[in-house]
Scaffold this active site. Structure first.
Site, PDB file in Angstrom:
ATOM      1  N   HIS A   1       0.182   5.154 -58.055  1.00  0.00           N
ATOM      2  CA  HIS A   1       0.402   5.690 -56.715  1.00  0.00           C
ATOM      3  C   HIS A   1       0.659   4.486 -55.806  1.00  0.00           C
ATOM      4  CE1 HIS A   1      -0.780   7.555 -52.858  1.00  0.00           C
ATOM      5  NE2 HIS A   1      -0.702   8.733 -53.451  1.00  0.00           N
TER       6      HIS A   1
ATOM      7  N   ASP B   1      -8.210   3.500 -60.338  1.00  0.00           N
ATOM      8  CA  ASP B   1      -7.949   4.501 -59.305  1.00  0.00           C
ATOM      9  C   ASP B   1      -8.303   5.854 -59.912  1.00  0.00           C
ATOM     10  OD1 ASP B   1      -6.867   6.489 -57.768  1.00  0.00           O
ATOM     11  OD2 ASP B   1      -4.827   5.714 -57.766  1.00  0.00           O
TER      12      ASP B   1
ATOM     13  N   GLN C   1      -7.488  11.162 -59.139  1.00  0.00           N
ATOM     14  CA  GLN C   1      -7.108  12.419 -59.798  1.00  0.00           C
ATOM     15  C   GLN C   1      -8.016  12.766 -60.974  1.00  0.00           C
ATOM     16  OE1 GLN C   1      -5.048  14.510 -58.635  1.00  0.00           O
ATOM     17  NE2 GLN C   1      -3.971  13.265 -57.122  1.00  0.00           N
TER      18      GLN C   1
END
Lengths: 126, 407
Positions: free
Chosen positions: B122, B198, B201
């Site tokens: 992202h 990260d 999600q």
């Protein structure tokens, strides 16, 4: 659905003035930062004061931006550049009869943005 | 599968019509909907407990502080951190990653180093490193992605590049790919790298154990896991956080201030300058309780079944192409796809007319889209409140869009 009514879809499927122009007076490539789509707009200008004699475009955009480009290039052909510069966002949005949600307005306005950019350039050059 | 009828009653927003049709919300990867207990907690906090934290000695300040620190403890347990001191509250995943970049990065990276990312990141795990690389002169390298959406030779790349930092996404927000975090962290640690994950999600549908994953830093957002917007978490290994300089200066993070210098509190408070989003953190606590009440195992199975079902039914549609692993076991509840002859924005607009909310665009991953020679994709994502009937509606609406748009 209203947005995708016959007239709009027809412009999207069989757009007027589609394709690259040989020897344009001016050309511009404008991206839509919202979605990454890009429009190439080509104009041929003649006379003094300059008149738009030919207009064409190419884009990888959506139905809305293709239809808008098709209608816009039709609308400006044969017009004086100074008159075309007066075209506003509301004029373009009216072609869609108020069916555009706020997030899709940018799609419809992309060709107008390209046109303003290109004419600005033409007038500086010309 | 979970009892969807029962769960859906907990989410007030879901019981509405959009454009005359029952709302089918398939955009939880952008932000999840919130259960009534979370919405209620925001109202309760501001009605009963609201005060600034860590400073006042009055009753409300004590209550608000206990609540805020209680959620920190809950969060630590939720991701199996070894101590609440390893939990820093931020505005979201983006701020958490920027915190690592500007605090750890500035103190540890030099022009001789390499930061290794992947091309499925992202923008929030790419742009901060680009900015910092301009300043410090370190190299950025990337692990590529295969045609079917897996990282391409990640272990070999890590061994070859020997990065100072390996930063990558746990679950891709486009391809849905569930990356082998544990395996890659191990390889990265062997070559001396620090590992940042990260997890934006992943946390909503997977049990995350930051210790067994081997994450040195793990970043995520409350709003993608049933909590309010404006709250994020940075997990950082305690010794790392202790060694890092502050990220932002201000109140709340200081021990002693004179006109020419200051000393700082210990982490995590050192990284929490200014009044934090106390109400949001309270709401996040309610979200964590709600998830624990339903049970992460049940949520995981539910979203896995929905994903497998959707992969199967969407792939039967002529001209529809799915990006990302075809094996449902490797695929989180996010499905990006294109339909031949239809621009994703047009698809999303037609679906919206049917009350179906999907995302269209590049989903903050322009390099990944470019890699697949795409400008945009359509993306459907699922959460614990979605049903197989909703997946059926999605598939039907895609067929309808093909008809309307003549594709």
């Amino acid at each position: 659905m209203d947005l995708y009514r016959e007239e709009i879809l027809e412009h999207a499927k069989n757009p007027k003035n589609w394709g690259e122009m040989e020897n344009p007076t001016v050309k511009v490539q404008t991206p839509n930062p919202l979605c990454g789509d890009v429009i190439d707009l080509f104009l041929k200008l003649e006379g003094d004061p300059p008149k738009i004699t030919e207009a064409s475009f190419k884009t990888n955009g959506c139905v809305v931006s293709v239809a808008s480009s098709s209608m816009l290039t039709e609308a400006i052909k044969g017009k004086k550049a100074s008159n075309v510069l007066k075209l506003g966002e509301d004029d373009v949005l009216s072609w869609f009869g108020g069916t555009l949600t706020s997030s899709r307005r940018d799609c419809a306005l992309l060709p107008l943005k390209a046109l303003k950019e290109i004419l600005g350039k033409a007038i500086i050059v010309g | 599968m979970l009892n969807a009828d029962k769960i859906r009653k907990d989410f007030p927003i879901l019981s509405q019509n959009v454009n005359g049709k029952p709302l089918v919300y398939l955009d939880s990867a952008a932000t999840s909907q919130k259960p009534a207990v979370v919405i209620g907690e925001l109202s309760r906090y501001y009605s009963k407990d609201n005060a600034n934290i860590h400073r006042g000695v009055h009753t409300l300040a004590e209550r608000a502080t206990a609540l805020f620190e209680g959620v920190r403890e809950k969060t630590a347990k939720f991701i199996s951190a070894s101590s609440p001191k390893e939990i820093v509250f931020t505005q979201g995943t983006t701020e958490a990653i920027n915190l690592v970049a500007y605090s750890w990065g500035k103190a540890n990276l030099t022009s001789k180093d390499t930061v290794l990312l992947t091309i499925m990141e992202h923008h929030s795990n790419l742009v901060p490193w680009q900015l910092l690389s301009k300043e410090l002169g370190f190299k950025l390298e990337f692990i590529m992605v295969t045609e079917d959406g897996y990282l391409e030779n990640p272990e070999e790349t890590i061994r070859k590049v020997k990065p100072k930092l390996l930063a990558f996404v746990h679950v891709s927000n486009v391809l849905g790919t569930i990356n082998p975090v544990k395996k890659l962290s191990k390889v990265a640690h062997k070559v001396g790298a620090t590992v940042l994950i990260d997890g934006a999600q992943a946390v909503s549908h997977t049990s995350v154990n930051v210790q067994s994953l081997g994450a040195d830093f793990y970043a995520f957002s409350a709003h993608k896991m049933l909590g309010p917007t404006g709250v994020g978490v940075l997990y950082g290994r305690r010794d790392l956080l202790e060694s890092m300089p502050p990220f932002m200066g201000g109140g709340e993070m200081i021990r002693e201030v004179s006109l020419d210098k200051s000393t700082y509190k210990d982490s995590p408070h050192k990284f929490e300058a200014g009044t934090p989003n106390i109400g949001g953190v309270a709401g996040f606590g309610a979200a964590l309780d709600y998830i624990s009440g339903v049970g992460m195992d049940g949520i995981k199975t539910h979203t896995e079944e929905l994903t497998a079902y959707a992969l199967d039914s969407l792939s039967k549609i002529d001209g529809l192409r799915i990006y990302g692993p075809r094996n449902p076991e490797d695929h989180g509840p996010v499905i990006a796809f294109t339909v031949e002859g239809i621009h994703p924005h047009d698809l999303a607009t037609v679906l919206d007319g049917e009350g179906i909310a999907i995302r269209s665009g590049n989903h903050c991953t322009m390099p990944l889209h470019k890699h697949f020679d795409l400008v945009a994709t359509a993306r459907a994502s699922f959460a614990l409140y979605n049903t197989k009937e909703e997946v059926d509606k999605l598939a039907e609406a895609v067929l309808e869009a093909k008809k309307v748009l003549g594709a």
